[in-house]
Design an enzyme around this catalytic site. Structure first.
Site, short mmCIF file in Angstrom:
data_model
loop_
_atom_site.label_atom_id
_atom_site.label_comp_id
_atom_site.label_asym_id
_atom_site.label_seq_id
_atom_site.Cartn_x
_atom_site.Cartn_y
_atom_site.Cartn_z
N ARG A 98 0.38 -1.02 0.11
CA ARG A 98 -0.04 0.41 -0.23
C ARG A 98 0.83 1.41 -0.47
O ARG A 98 1.57 1.77 0.83
CB ARG A 98 -0.80 0.05 1.22
CG ARG A 98 -1.67 1.46 1.48
CD ARG A 98 -2.39 1.67 2.26
NE ARG A 98 -3.28 2.44 2.88
CZ ARG A 98 -2.93 3.52 3.64
NH1 ARG A 98 -2.28 3.24 4.08
NH2 ARG A 98 -3.87 4.64 3.86
N HIS A 113 -2.85 10.71 0.41
CA HIS A 113 -1.92 10.97 2.03
C HIS A 113 -1.20 12.31 2.22
O HIS A 113 -0.09 12.36 2.09
CB HIS A 113 -1.15 10.09 1.67
CG HIS A 113 -1.10 9.11 3.10
ND1 HIS A 113 -1.29 7.93 3.03
CD2 HIS A 113 0.07 9.71 4.66
CE1 HIS A 113 -0.55 7.90 4.97
NE2 HIS A 113 -0.59 9.31 5.07
N GLU A 151 -6.95 9.32 5.99
CA GLU A 151 -7.14 9.57 7.12
C GLU A 151 -7.37 10.90 6.72
O GLU A 151 -7.19 12.30 7.59
CB GLU A 151 -5.82 9.88 8.45
CG GLU A 151 -5.72 7.76 8.62
CD GLU A 151 -4.41 7.74 9.35
OE1 GLU A 151 -3.51 9.40 9.63
OE2 GLU A 151 -3.95 6.99 9.99
N ASN A 164 -7.97 2.29 10.17
CA ASN A 164 -6.36 2.09 10.88
C ASN A 164 -6.41 2.57 11.36
O ASN A 164 -7.00 3.10 12.71
CB ASN A 164 -5.67 3.50 9.80
CG ASN A 164 -5.15 3.74 8.67
OD1 ASN A 164 -5.15 2.67 7.73
ND2 ASN A 164 -4.25 4.77 7.78
N TYR A 178 -4.22 2.19 16.13
CA TYR A 178 -3.66 2.60 16.27
C TYR A 178 -3.58 2.58 18.27
O TYR A 178 -2.76 1.63 18.73
CB TYR A 178 -2.49 3.83 16.24
CG TYR A 178 -1.91 3.93 15.08
CD1 TYR A 178 -0.61 2.99 14.85
CD2 TYR A 178 -2.74 4.02 13.97
CE1 TYR A 178 -0.04 3.33 13.61
CE2 TYR A 178 -2.04 4.24 12.05
CZ TYR A 178 -0.49 3.67 12.57
OH TYR A 178 -0.02 3.34 11.52
N GLU A 191 -3.42 0.31 7.93
CA GLU A 191 -1.92 0.72 8.80
C GLU A 191 -2.70 0.05 10.88
O GLU A 191 -4.22 0.06 11.00
CB GLU A 191 -2.03 1.94 8.92
CG GLU A 191 -1.78 2.81 7.72
CD GLU A 191 -1.76 4.34 7.87
OE1 GLU A 191 -1.60 4.68 8.99
OE2 GLU A 191 -1.95 5.09 6.92
O1 IFM Z 1 2.85 8.14 9.85
C1 IFM Z 1 1.74 7.84 10.30
C2 IFM Z 1 0.99 7.84 8.80
O2 IFM Z 1 1.53 9.04 7.80
C3 IFM Z 1 -0.90 7.92 8.99
N1 IFM Z 1 -1.48 6.96 9.99
C4 IFM Z 1 -0.13 7.13 11.22
C5 IFM Z 1 1.13 6.98 11.38
C6 IFM Z 1 1.81 7.03 12.33
O3 IFM Z 1 1.25 8.24 12.58
#
Ligand code: IFM
Length: 444
Positions: A78, A122, A167, A293, A295, A347
């Protein structure tokens, strides 16, 4: 070691990057400047004073990087396209040399049998469009539609998928809400109008790409989190609900339900965006996939000072709580609220302060992180969520936006002075993990 985690034989295993974070070559071969070139050229905006002029020099080293991916045995890559590389001003003339770079990258991936998943945006808006008002100008959404159509026309049949945005929450809230990201604006009202124009541009791009009937699956990538009340208090629970409405539903509801969530609209009051008649008909379009995504979770505390998350599994080098079960909870909550298309985890990963020691990087913390999140993902799939793939962020250490090069998310270490790539222990673990899943694939 990998035995307890078992995914379906046709599950896609990938790695991810984005253009500004890895490509470098910021003004090569006719590329126009983007808002991230402008923003990072003011050293005060980036914690280590760096910029993405060279980054991982992927523009020149893409063959080596594709070779590394092939060595890891991943199914998919990706990456994003730098809009101003292929259309220097964001409108008008196309830059053939820019398109040639992506054609060469696609050739290299094809040679190795790695499926390409492209993101159109992006965060690196052509500066030419910023000068004309950026995402605050409604017209930018239409320019994005034109760009999407041209890319789908040229490359659609060579791409496994095309995501419109990565995002958009970040573009709106960090770019326009608190000035942490380009273009560096801090204005709540503008942030909301920008979020609407991003959604509009997504819808316009979907329609424009459908009109050229390529084979690529079309969708969008959203960063999402569950929002947990810090305590059982009414105030904490209300805050958690509001956060879910303001962050996740704010982008999901227009796309899947054709409206903004009432709770968030009420909270935004006079700051709510201007929506023209017919906008939601454009935005609400069937998706072939949704990219998620993940985290961390949001921890909602109405107290002063707010309670902080317990961080029972620790935090990453970004200071983010490691909370794998949030991934299961998020996916189940999404399934409960929306008629979802197939999902890809586009992600997931962590920053850690990795160093090369005797030619090796022992990032065991990252291995545990990924393993725990894959177990959480498996739990969601077992509970009925249709997830088709997982992309580890990131293939390479790279330019982590306003943190510069200080935060390392890669499974491959990059020495920025020499551009030497060193696969970390996590890369070797992921390689073996994917191979083990393949073993099952062959047996199936
Ligand atoms: O590095 C970033 C990415 O560009 C977008 N999502 C979160 C990642 C980590 O912060």
């Amino acid at each position: 070691m990998h035995d307890s985690i078992r995914f379906s034989p046709d599950f896609t295993w990938g790695v991810a990057t984005s253009a500004y974070q890895v490509e470098g070559a910021f003004d090569a071969d006719g590329k126009g400047p983007s808002i991230w070139d402008s923003f990072s050229h003011n050293a005060a905006n980036i914690k280590d004073g760096s910029n993405g002029d060279v980054a991982c020099d992927h523009y020149h080293r893409y063959r080596e990087d594709v070779g590394i991916m092939a060595g890891l045995g991943v199914d998919a890559y990706r990456f994003s396209m730098a809009w101003s590389r292929v259309q220097p001003l964001g409108h008008g003339a196309w830059n053939e040399k820019g398109f040639d770079f992506y054609a060469r990258l696609l050739d290299a991936l094809q040679e190795k049998g790695i499926a390409p998943h492209l993101t159109l945006y992006h965060w690196d808006l052509p500066q030419g469009l910023q000068d004309a008002g950026g995402w605050l100008a409604r017209d930018t959404a239409f320019r994005f539609g034109d760009y999407a159509q041209e890319v789908a026309r040229r490359f659609g049949d060579r791409l496994a998928s095309i995501a419109t945005h990565n995002e958009p929450w970040c573009t709106a809230n960090l770019g326009y809400g608190n000035a942490q990201f380009a273009p560096g604006v801090s204005d709540a009202r503008q942030a909301l109008q920008v979020s609407h124009h991003l959604l509009l541009s997504h819808g316009l791009a979907m329609g424009a790409m459908r009109s050229v009937a390529s084979q690529a699956a079309l969708g969008i990538v959203l960063n999402q989190w569950t929002s947990d009340p810090a305590t059982g208090s009414t105030a904490d629970r209300a805050l958690a609900e509001l956060e879910w409405a303001r962050s996740v539903q704010w982008f999901m509801d227009p796309i899947f339900k054709g409206r903004y969530p009432e709770l968030a609209l009420r909270a935004h009051g006079a700051d709510a965006p201007q929506v023209n008649a017919g906008d939601f008909d454009i935005i609400r379009q069937p998706l072939d996939f949704l990219g998620v995504n993940y985290y961390f979770r949001h921890f909602a505390s109405a107290e002063t000072p707010p309670r902080t998350a317990p961080c029972a599994l620790g935090t990453t080098d970004m200071g983010w709580e490691i909370y794998p079960q949030g991934l299961t909870e998020l996916l189940l909550k999404l399934k409960g609220e929306y008629a979802l298309p197939p999902i890809y985890i586009t992600e997931n990963g962590m920053a850690s302060a990795d160093t090369v020691d005797g030619g090796q990087v022992t990032d065991t913390d990252r291995i545990s992180f990924v393993r725990q999140h894959l177990a959480a993902l498996q739990a969601a799939i077992d509970a009925g969520v249709d997830v088709r793939g997982y992309f580890l962020w990131s293939l390479l250490d790279n330019f982590e936006w306003n943190s510069g090069y200080a935060k390392r998310f890669g499974i491959v270490h990059v020495d920025y002075a020499t551009q030497q790539r060193t696969p970390k222990a996590s890369a070797l673990w992921y390689r073996d993990f994917v191979a083990a899943q393949r073993g099952q694939r062959h047996a199936a």
